[in-house]
Every structure is written in C-alpha cells, then in structure tokens.
Design an enzyme around this catalytic site. Structure first.
Site, PDB file in Angstrom:
ATOM      1  CE  LYS A  60      31.490 135.928 -23.531  1.00 14.33           C
ATOM      2  NZ  LYS A  60      30.284 135.845 -24.378  1.00 14.33           N
ATOM      3  CB  SER A 315      32.377 133.743 -15.976  1.00 13.66           C
ATOM      4  OG  SER A 315      32.124 135.074 -15.566  1.00 13.66           O
TER       5      SER A 315
END
Length: 422
Positions: A60, A315
């Site tokens: 992110k 992720s």
C-alpha cells in the site's frame, strides 16, 4: 484531481513506468524469492514477491506515496486526508513524514491500539489521527466531509489512477527480476488496486501470463461485480480477512480487472488461516490474512500450475499476534480437526463419565466444556469443544454419540449460533 476524469481514465504501461522511476529511491525493491517447499509441493516453480518486507510491511505504500508525490506542491498547501484502519493509513503516514506534508487520518474507534501506534510511528509529527465511528464506512464518510470542509485532498485507497499506477510498480520489479517466462501471477483483491495495477503492466509486456485474482470467500466483491457485469455493493461481508474485506470495489479497478484478469478464486477464510500458519511454521514468513490469499489459492489451481512458473504476491505482513489463537481455531475447524457441539446430557449420575469413557476416542481431546446440572429436567445442554487428531475420526465420534443416546447440535455449522457462543 478531478473525480469525473478519474472515472473515465485508464492506466497505461507508461504511467506505471513513470511511477516506478519516481518511487524507486523511495520505496523498497522487495525480493522475488523462489520457494523450494512450495515448488516441490505443487510440482512447479513458485516464486513469492515479498511485499511483506516493504517499509510499512505492505504494498500500500507504493500507491499512497506516488499519489501524494504527484500532487506534492498542492498537498503542501492544502494538506491531505484519508480513511483507513490498516495498511493504507500506514502508507499515507509514511509518505507524509517523508515529504513533510500535513495529513489527517480517519480511523474507526474500533481500530486496535497496535495499528494506531504503527500509524503514529510512521507519520511522526506530520499526521493527526481522528478516531470516529465503529466501521471503516463511518470513518470514510467523516473523512470525506472533513476534506470538503477544510479543502484537503482525499487520498483514495484504491480507486484512483495514480494509486493504481503506484501499485503497478510491483509488477515492474517482478518482470525485471524474473529470468523465465511467467505462466501465472496470483494476487489478492480487496478494492482492486493491486491487481488492476499489476495486471495492466504484466498483460501488456507478457500477454500469455495468466492473471489470477484472489478474494476471501466471505467478501468476494470483485467476483460479484464480474457476475453482475458492473460494480455493486455487497450487503454483508466477513471482515476476518480485513485487508481484502471490501463491500464494493472501485470503478476504475473493476474496469481494468475485467479487461486483464483471467480468473478470480474465492478462498474460504479457514483455508487462509491454515496458510498463515503454514507460512509461519514452514517458511518463516509472517503474512497477514490478505497476504496469505495467493498462496492459499494454489491448492485450487494445483492441476493447472503443474510444471509452470508461478508468482504469488504476498501483499502484506501486518498480522496482529493477538489474532493467532483465532487463526489457529479457524484453521482447525476448516481442516476438520475441531468441532463444537451442544450436547444434551441425561440428568443422572455418571452421565458425564459415560461421555468421557464411551464417546470420546482415545486421541480425542476436550478443548471447551461448559455445563450446569439442573435436577428439575430430564436432560441439560452442555457446550463441548472437541479436537480430533485426524479428521477421519469425526464419523466415529458422531456414531458413538448416537449409540449412547447423547443427542447433539453441531454449532460450528451455524454461523450465528457459533459467533454467539464461541
């Protein structure tokens, strides 16, 4: 940035390459590692892209940093704002501290203290945290209102052209670091920012590579959008895989994923938990639930990937240690090793001993037991949790209960009753 323009603008390879050049000295170039255990297990070549080793332990950072970098001058004047209960907040906070930009981060009041402390650590004295509402949606609405009132720039977590381009830099690193053609790339989907960026780049430079999006079964918002031929909001989602539990994907993200994704796999939350434990115990990788999704999906593609080259994007690795008992329990229930029953015990002397001696198998173990004897009734309910050594022992356990007259209800098959009692 004009919101109407964003809704009609797609992301190109050139956009991602520009983002890569601007971010390469600001974010970590995370390793692409061949995993020998997974490669042997699936009889193929499995590589893991370690975004859990990013500066804020999540991809992110890329999209948030690039978005803020592209509006840096304007952001210094107006300040920025976002809503997040997790990784996006940390990415925004890191970027604000690095660029010296004032930011407001709205988080639900229910956000764990550990996550709040992480955001404070990354943002230093450049950010203000506002705790408001009970859910992300509450915080997001308040952030949007504040952005309009104070003239701040809202940094969307996924439905934004620059954010998507930033996330796509994951793919640039993957393609630069691999020495063989890639047959499959698996990546998690929440709002769709990661896979819209990654699939845009990889499908344009390697069209034969199959792009597989992975969602939690309890929050399959992109899968639902595909089936609906358009974005829609789910009425209810399971929030356990918090990094990918989104009721409605972004319009930009849907448009791009619809164009480039070859498939979407829905993975049960219990399977995700098993994968988290396996990654920790066998591979020394600490993955958050959303980060474990792509590895968990390999079981559902084991025949197709045999002999192929596969990349799984881990992720993120922001997993709260306080959740490990819940993760273990969900894993054992999914694997058929843990069951919860409401058992009706006859109100007579020796009934409990009979249950222990004649119903439980030699390798069965009681993990939970709550029972109060009531002499004014013929039978009384008890809550019993039973752990099995082998899932094959389940049918014998049920058969012995029936033979001995212990009627029971298996509550882990009733989600409402399970959450009420356990």
């Amino acid at each position: 940035m004009n919101q109407t323009k964003e809704k009609t603008t797609t992301v190109h390879v050139e956009d991602i390459l520009i983002a890569y050049q601007r971010l390469k000295d600001l974010v970590a170039h995370t390793p692409l590692q061949k995993n020998e255990r997974l490669s042997e297990k699936y009889d193929c070549h499995v590589y893991v892209k370690r975004e859990d080793l990013q500066h804020v332990r999540s991809f992110k950072l890329r999209g948030a940093f690039y978005k803020i970098k592209t509006i840096e001058i304007e952001a210094r004047e107006k300040g920025i704002i976002c809503a997040s209960a997790g990784n996006h907040a940390q990415g925004v906070a890191f970027a604000c501290a690095n660029l010296g930009i004032n930011g407001k981060i709205f988080m639900p009041q229910t956000t764990p203290r550990q996550k709040i402390d992480q955001v404070k650590m990354f943002g230093k004295d450049q950010i203000e945290i506002v705790l408001i509402g009970d859910t992300f949606d509450d915080a997001s609405m308040s952030a949007a209102a504040c952005a309009e009132e104070e003239g701040r720039i809202f940094i969307h977590p996924f439905d934004d052209q620059d954010v998507i381009a930033g996330q796509g830099t994951v793919a640039v690193e993957i393609m630069n670091d691999t020495e063989e053609p890639l047959d499959f790339v698996f990546g998690s989907i929440g709002g769709g920012g990661l896979m819209s960026g990654v699939s845009t780049y990889i499908k344009n430079v390697s069209p034969h590579t199959r792009m597989i999006g992975v969602e939690p079964a309890g929050a399959g918002s992109m899968k639902a959008a595909f089936e609906n031929n358009g974005v829609l909001a789910l009425n209810k989602i399971d929030k356990f895989v918090d990094g990918a539990a989104v009721k409605c994907v972004g319009q930009n993200n849907y448009d791009i994923c619809r164009k480039y994704l070859d498939d979407i796999v829905l993975v049960p939350e219990g399977k995700v938990c098993t994968t988290i434990l396996d990654l920790y115990n066998q591979h020394a990788i600490i993955a958050e639930p959303a980060g474990a999704l792509p590895i968990a999906a390999l079981d559902f593609y084991k025949d197709e990937i045999k002999g192929k080259s596969v990349v799984c994007v881990i992720s993120g690795g922001n997993n709260d240690i306080g959740r490990m008992q819940e993760i273990k329990e969900k894993s054992m229930i999914y694997e058929g090793l843990l069951y919860y029953f409401i058992v009706n015990f006859p109100q007579r002397a020796g009934a409990l001993r009979e249950f222990l001696d004649d119903v439980l198998g030699p390798d069965d173990d009681i993990t939970t037991f709550e029972y109060t004897k009531k002499n004014n009734k013929e039978s009384g309910p008890g809550l019993v949790g039973i752990e099995l050594k082998r899932k094959e022992d389940y049918h014998g356990l049920i058969e012995r209960m029936n033979q001995k007259g212990f009627s029971c209800t298996e509550i882990d098959k009733d989600s409402r009753l399970f959450h009420l009692l356990i």
